[in-house]
Design a protein around this motif. Structure first.
Motif, short mmCIF file in Angstrom:
data_model
loop_
_atom_site.label_atom_id
_atom_site.label_comp_id
_atom_site.label_asym_id
_atom_site.label_seq_id
_atom_site.Cartn_x
_atom_site.Cartn_y
_atom_site.Cartn_z
N LEU A 25 2.54 1.76 -3.40
CA LEU A 25 1.57 2.31 -4.53
C LEU A 25 1.32 3.62 -4.02
CD1 LEU A 25 -1.13 -0.67 -4.30
CD2 LEU A 25 0.06 0.18 -6.35
N ALA A 26 1.30 4.24 -3.07
CA ALA A 26 1.07 5.75 -2.49
C ALA A 26 2.24 6.48 -3.11
CB ALA A 26 0.66 5.77 -1.17
N GLU A 27 3.32 5.88 -2.96
CA GLU A 27 4.58 6.65 -3.30
C GLU A 27 5.00 6.85 -4.64
OE1 GLU A 27 7.50 4.90 -0.52
OE2 GLU A 27 6.87 5.74 1.01
N PRO A 71 3.06 5.09 -7.73
CA PRO A 71 2.22 4.40 -8.56
C PRO A 71 2.63 4.14 -10.04
CG PRO A 71 1.37 6.61 -8.29
CD PRO A 71 2.59 6.61 -7.70
N ARG A 123 0.74 -1.15 -0.09
CA ARG A 123 -0.02 0.04 -0.07
C ARG A 123 0.92 1.37 -0.10
NH1 ARG A 123 -3.38 -1.38 3.87
NH2 ARG A 123 -5.11 -1.86 2.50
N ARG A 124 1.94 1.16 0.91
CA ARG A 124 2.86 2.23 0.93
C ARG A 124 3.68 2.61 -0.45
NH1 ARG A 124 5.35 0.57 4.76
NH2 ARG A 124 7.19 -0.26 3.70
#
Length: 240
Positions: A96-98, A100, A93-94
């Motif tokens: 993907l946020a940092e 993509p 998740r991290r």
């Protein structure tokens, strides 16, 4: 009308079918552990004395201790597995946020490695990312379904229950018959139960039923013979 999902009515296309089979197999093996360990205990004590009370006390202690041990082991094991899965999910998740873009390229590469053409891999990765980026990466990279998380408490209860069910058999088999028949009846009941659990375990796993049953019966017979022999020797020697 064609079946758009590609499934058939007689096939178990459930998302967690493998997990359910693993739970069932674990239950069978837990029952098997209860049968062997408690049978070995009561047969060993019966080699020393014919008095029912020591046999009952030893068998009950083995049942309770084994059930608690099995439950604790499953709780710790499943808790560790769950914690590791949660850590991987949070890491994905991290990422993907940092970044993509890099994650989309990574997903595309995974589908290229599976044999898709460049254009198809890009299209699949893009559509899956738009639908649920996290789920797409967890599935393709880690073979994880975030919703499919095992419960440590459920695992502990199931393991303890399976062990207890298996352990009750040798207790009944050695306490109910007349004194002269206790050991033969216990041996027969335990070996029959092991043959059945071996067959069921093989049926679940898709392996040879005969091989599995014979393996368990031989192992169980050796365990019973060894503990009974040790108990008889200790009783005859006057040590106990």
């Amino acid at each position: 009308m064609s079946n758009l999902t590609g499934s058939h009515s007689n096939e178990p296309h459930t998302a967690n079918i493998a997990g359910r089979l693993n739970w069932l197999r674990a239950g069978v093996l837990g029952a098997n552990d209860g049968i062997v360990s408690v049978a070995a205990t009561v047969v060993g004590v019966a080699g020393v004395t014919n008095t029912p009370t020591p046999i009952l006390v030893a068998g009950t202690a083995a049942l309770v201790g084994g059930a608690v041990s099995m439950a604790l082991g499953e709780y710790v094991s499943v808790s560790s597995q769950r914690d590791s899965q949660r850590a991987l999910v949070e890491m994905e998740r991290r990422e993907l946020a940092e970044d993509p873009g890099a994650e989309l390229a990574e997903l595309t590469g995974l589908y290229l490695a599976k044999g898709l053409s460049d254009a198809t891999a890009q299209q699949v990765a893009l559509e899956l990312t738009e639908h649920d980026a996290l789920a797409a990466h967890l599935s393709a990279e880690l073979n994880i379904d975030e919703a499919d998380e095992a419960s440590p408490w459920q695992a502990a209860y199931a393991s303890a229950a399976a062990f207890t069910i298996g352990a009750i058999l040798p207790l009944i088999a050695i306490l109910l018959p007349p004194t002269a028949w206790r050991i033969p009846v216990t041996f027969a009941a335990v070996l029959l139960a092991l043959a059945l659990t071996g067959t069921l375990s093989a049926a679940i796993g898709g392996s040879s039923k005969t091989t599995s049953a014979v393996r368990l019966v031989i192992g169980g017979a050796l365990a019973l013979a060894a503990t009974y022999g040790i108990g008889s020797l200790l009783g005859a020697s006057g040590v106990i």
